[in-house]
Design a protein around this motif. Structure first.
Motif, PDB file in Angstrom:
ATOM      1  N   ALA A   1      -5.329 -19.106  -4.490  1.00 46.88           N
ATOM      2  CA  ALA A   1      -5.632 -17.698  -4.256  1.00 46.88           C
ATOM      3  C   ALA A   1      -5.353 -17.349  -2.799  1.00 46.88           C
ATOM      4  O   ALA A   1      -5.225 -18.228  -1.947  1.00 46.88           O
ATOM      5  CB  ALA A   1      -7.098 -17.422  -4.581  1.00 46.88           C
ATOM      6  N   PHE A   2      -5.218 -16.049  -2.558  1.00 42.58           N
ATOM      7  CA  PHE A   2      -5.135 -15.591  -1.179  1.00 42.58           C
ATOM      8  C   PHE A   2      -5.883 -14.283  -1.040  1.00 42.58           C
ATOM      9  O   PHE A   2      -6.100 -13.558  -2.004  1.00 42.58           O
ATOM     10  CB  PHE A   2      -3.683 -15.465  -0.681  1.00 42.58           C
ATOM     11  N   GLU A   3      -6.293 -14.025   0.190  1.00 48.80           N
ATOM     12  CA  GLU A   3      -7.002 -12.800   0.519  1.00 48.80           C
ATOM     13  C   GLU A   3      -6.215 -12.059   1.589  1.00 48.80           C
ATOM     14  O   GLU A   3      -5.752 -12.665   2.565  1.00 48.80           O
ATOM     15  CB  GLU A   3      -8.399 -13.133   1.046  1.00 48.80           C
ATOM     16  N   VAL A   4      -6.033 -10.771   1.393  1.00 47.30           N
ATOM     17  CA  VAL A   4      -5.418  -9.938   2.425  1.00 47.30           C
ATOM     18  C   VAL A   4      -6.492  -9.678   3.473  1.00 47.30           C
ATOM     19  O   VAL A   4      -7.535  -9.103   3.177  1.00 47.30           O
ATOM     20  CB  VAL A   4      -4.877  -8.622   1.831  1.00 47.30           C
ATOM     21  N   THR A   5      -6.251 -10.146   4.706  1.00 46.82           N
ATOM     22  CA  THR A   5      -7.253 -10.008   5.765  1.00 46.82           C
ATOM     23  C   THR A   5      -6.980  -8.832   6.697  1.00 46.82           C
ATOM     24  O   THR A   5      -7.872  -8.412   7.418  1.00 46.82           O
ATOM     25  CB  THR A   5      -7.361 -11.311   6.574  1.00 46.82           C
ATOM     26  N   ALA A   6      -5.758  -8.316   6.674  1.00 41.78           N
ATOM     27  CA  ALA A   6      -5.443  -7.127   7.479  1.00 41.78           C
ATOM     28  C   ALA A   6      -4.253  -6.409   6.867  1.00 41.78           C
ATOM     29  O   ALA A   6      -3.326  -7.042   6.358  1.00 41.78           O
ATOM     30  CB  ALA A   6      -5.130  -7.497   8.927  1.00 41.78           C
ATOM     31  N   PHE A   7      -4.302  -5.082   6.890  1.00 42.96           N
ATOM     32  CA  PHE A   7      -3.218  -4.219   6.426  1.00 42.96           C
ATOM     33  C   PHE A   7      -3.045  -3.161   7.499  1.00 42.96           C
ATOM     34  O   PHE A   7      -3.896  -2.283   7.640  1.00 42.96           O
ATOM     35  CB  PHE A   7      -3.597  -3.586   5.072  1.00 42.96           C
ATOM     36  N   GLU A   8      -1.983  -3.299   8.293  1.00 42.51           N
ATOM     37  CA  GLU A   8      -1.802  -2.472   9.487  1.00 42.51           C
ATOM     38  C   GLU A   8      -0.524  -1.652   9.395  1.00 42.51           C
ATOM     39  O   GLU A   8       0.561  -2.147   9.723  1.00 42.51           O
ATOM     40  CB  GLU A   8      -1.753  -3.369  10.725  1.00 42.51           C
ATOM     41  N   PRO A   9      -0.617  -0.379   8.939  1.00 44.49           N
ATOM     42  CA  PRO A   9       0.579   0.475   8.937  1.00 44.49           C
ATOM     43  C   PRO A   9       1.117   0.628  10.355  1.00 44.49           C
ATOM     44  O   PRO A   9       0.356   0.820  11.305  1.00 44.49           O
ATOM     45  CB  PRO A   9       0.066   1.810   8.398  1.00 44.49           C
ATOM     46  N   GLU A  10       2.439   0.499  10.506  1.00 45.41           N
ATOM     47  CA  GLU A  10       3.062   0.601  11.822  1.00 45.41           C
ATOM     48  C   GLU A  10       3.892   1.861  11.986  1.00 45.41           C
ATOM     49  O   GLU A  10       4.047   2.352  13.096  1.00 45.41           O
ATOM     50  CB  GLU A  10       3.916  -0.645  12.088  1.00 45.41           C
ATOM     51  N   GLU A  11       4.437   2.379  10.887  1.00 45.24           N
ATOM     52  CA  GLU A  11       5.303   3.555  10.979  1.00 45.24           C
ATOM     53  C   GLU A  11       5.439   4.170   9.594  1.00 45.24           C
ATOM     54  O   GLU A  11       5.504   3.461   8.593  1.00 45.24           O
ATOM     55  CB  GLU A  11       6.686   3.121  11.473  1.00 45.24           C
ATOM     56  N   THR A  12       5.455   5.491   9.534  1.00 45.17           N
ATOM     57  CA  THR A  12       5.683   6.186   8.268  1.00 45.17           C
ATOM     58  C   THR A  12       6.655   7.330   8.503  1.00 45.17           C
ATOM     59  O   THR A  12       6.522   8.077   9.478  1.00 45.17           O
ATOM     60  CB  THR A  12       4.369   6.755   7.696  1.00 45.17           C
ATOM     61  N   ASP A  13       7.624   7.446   7.630  1.00 49.44           N
ATOM     62  CA  ASP A  13       8.614   8.532   7.666  1.00 49.44           C
ATOM     63  C   ASP A  13       8.487   9.285   6.346  1.00 49.44           C
ATOM     64  O   ASP A  13       8.988   8.834   5.319  1.00 49.44           O
ATOM     65  CB  ASP A  13      10.017   7.951   7.830  1.00 49.44           C
ATOM     66  N   GLU A  14       7.775  10.408   6.381  1.00 46.29           N
ATOM     67  CA  GLU A  14       7.565  11.198   5.165  1.00 46.29           C
ATOM     68  C   GLU A  14       8.547  12.357   5.132  1.00 46.29           C
ATOM     69  O   GLU A  14       8.645  13.125   6.071  1.00 46.29           O
ATOM     70  CB  GLU A  14       6.127  11.715   5.118  1.00 46.29           C
ATOM     71  N   GLN A  15       9.288  12.425   4.026  1.00 46.25           N
ATOM     72  CA  GLN A  15      10.262  13.486   3.797  1.00 46.25           C
ATOM     73  C   GLN A  15      10.057  14.001   2.381  1.00 46.25           C
ATOM     74  O   GLN A  15       9.438  13.328   1.557  1.00 46.25           O
ATOM     75  CB  GLN A  15      11.695  12.944   3.962  1.00 46.25           C
ATOM     76  N   PRO A  16      10.588  15.159   2.043  1.00 40.73           N
ATOM     77  CA  PRO A  16      10.476  15.628   0.656  1.00 40.73           C
ATOM     78  C   PRO A  16      11.059  14.594  -0.313  1.00 40.73           C
ATOM     79  O   PRO A  16      12.146  14.081  -0.093  1.00 40.73           O
ATOM     80  CB  PRO A  16      11.311  16.918   0.650  1.00 40.73           C
ATOM     81  N   GLY A  17      10.283  14.248  -1.324  1.00 41.29           N
ATOM     82  CA  GLY A  17      10.751  13.328  -2.354  1.00 41.29           C
ATOM     83  C   GLY A  17      10.409  11.877  -2.133  1.00 41.29           C
ATOM     84  O   GLY A  17      10.472  11.077  -3.062  1.00 41.29           O
ATOM     85  N   SER A  18      10.055  11.474  -0.904  1.00 46.55           N
ATOM     86  CA  SER A  18       9.733  10.067  -0.667  1.00 46.55           C
ATOM     87  C   SER A  18       9.088   9.881   0.703  1.00 46.55           C
ATOM     88  O   SER A  18       9.170  10.731   1.576  1.00 46.55           O
ATOM     89  CB  SER A  18      10.993   9.199  -0.742  1.00 46.55           C
ATOM     90  N   ALA A  19       8.475   8.731   0.849  1.00 50.14           N
ATOM     91  CA  ALA A  19       7.937   8.302   2.142  1.00 50.14           C
ATOM     92  C   ALA A  19       8.354   6.855   2.341  1.00 50.14           C
ATOM     93  O   ALA A  19       8.239   6.030   1.431  1.00 50.14           O
ATOM     94  CB  ALA A  19       6.427   8.431   2.184  1.00 50.14           C
ATOM     95  N   VAL A  20       8.843   6.537   3.527  1.00 47.24           N
ATOM     96  CA  VAL A  20       9.233   5.185   3.887  1.00 47.24           C
ATOM     97  C   VAL A  20       8.236   4.695   4.927  1.00 47.24           C
ATOM     98  O   VAL A  20       7.947   5.403   5.895  1.00 47.24           O
ATOM     99  CB  VAL A  20      10.671   5.143   4.444  1.00 47.24           C
ATOM    100  N   GLY A  21       7.700   3.503   4.708  1.00 43.90           N
ATOM    101  CA  GLY A  21       6.714   2.980   5.638  1.00 43.90           C
ATOM    102  C   GLY A  21       6.985   1.550   6.018  1.00 43.90           C
ATOM    103  O   GLY A  21       7.653   0.803   5.294  1.00 43.90           O
ATOM    104  N   ARG A  22       6.454   1.193   7.164  1.00 42.48           N
ATOM    105  CA  ARG A  22       6.528  -0.189   7.653  1.00 42.48           C
ATOM    106  C   ARG A  22       5.099  -0.640   7.907  1.00 42.48           C
ATOM    107  O   ARG A  22       4.311   0.101   8.508  1.00 42.48           O
ATOM    108  CB  ARG A  22       7.355  -0.254   8.928  1.00 42.48           C
TER     109      ARG A  22
END
Length: 132
Positions: free
Chosen positions: A8-29
């Protein structure tokens, strides 16, 4: 492959670094960290690019993940490559990137499968070979 590790594994951190939101989609890192138990004992860092569709649902992602720790008692590290081409029934593929093993994991190849149950618990199975 010849060898199988699971746990098993546990997610210990989830850190969004960048988001590019446009009509129809969003791209994130995002940067994700995990702690593993079972056949894999250690931690990993995931660097992921993802796409959400116009309704905000997952559409696709790619990622690289560096695991550092022990695999069935052998110390070292290796990199996993993730590719999920879409959210419409396409198959998630995760593989060990050939040539990335270090220490006692040098020469590792393999295929990694993960599952998330209804309660959010993450489990994995790694089928692998050590080609030295």
């Amino acid at each position: 492959m010849g060898n199988r590790a699971s746990g098993a594994f546990e997610v210990t951190a989830f850190e969004p670094e960048e988001t590019d939101e446009q009509p129809g989609s969003a791209v994130g890192r995002v940067r994700i960290t995990k702690e593993f138990t079972g056949g894999l004992t250690g931690a990993s860092v995931v660097r992921m690019l993802s796409v959400l569709d116009g309704a905000g649902g997952p559409a696709a992602y790619v990622a690289v993940e560096r695991f550092t720790g022990a695999l069935d008692g052998r110390q070292g590290s290796f990199v996993l490559q993730h590719a999920a081409p879409g959210s419409h029934g396409e198959r998630l593929a995760i593989r060990v990137v050939e040539g990335t093993g270090s220490g006692e994991l040098a020469g590792i190849t393999g295929v990694f499968a993960l599952d998330v149950d209804g309660e959010g618990r993450h489990t994995y199975v790694l089928d692998y070979a050590l080609n030295r």
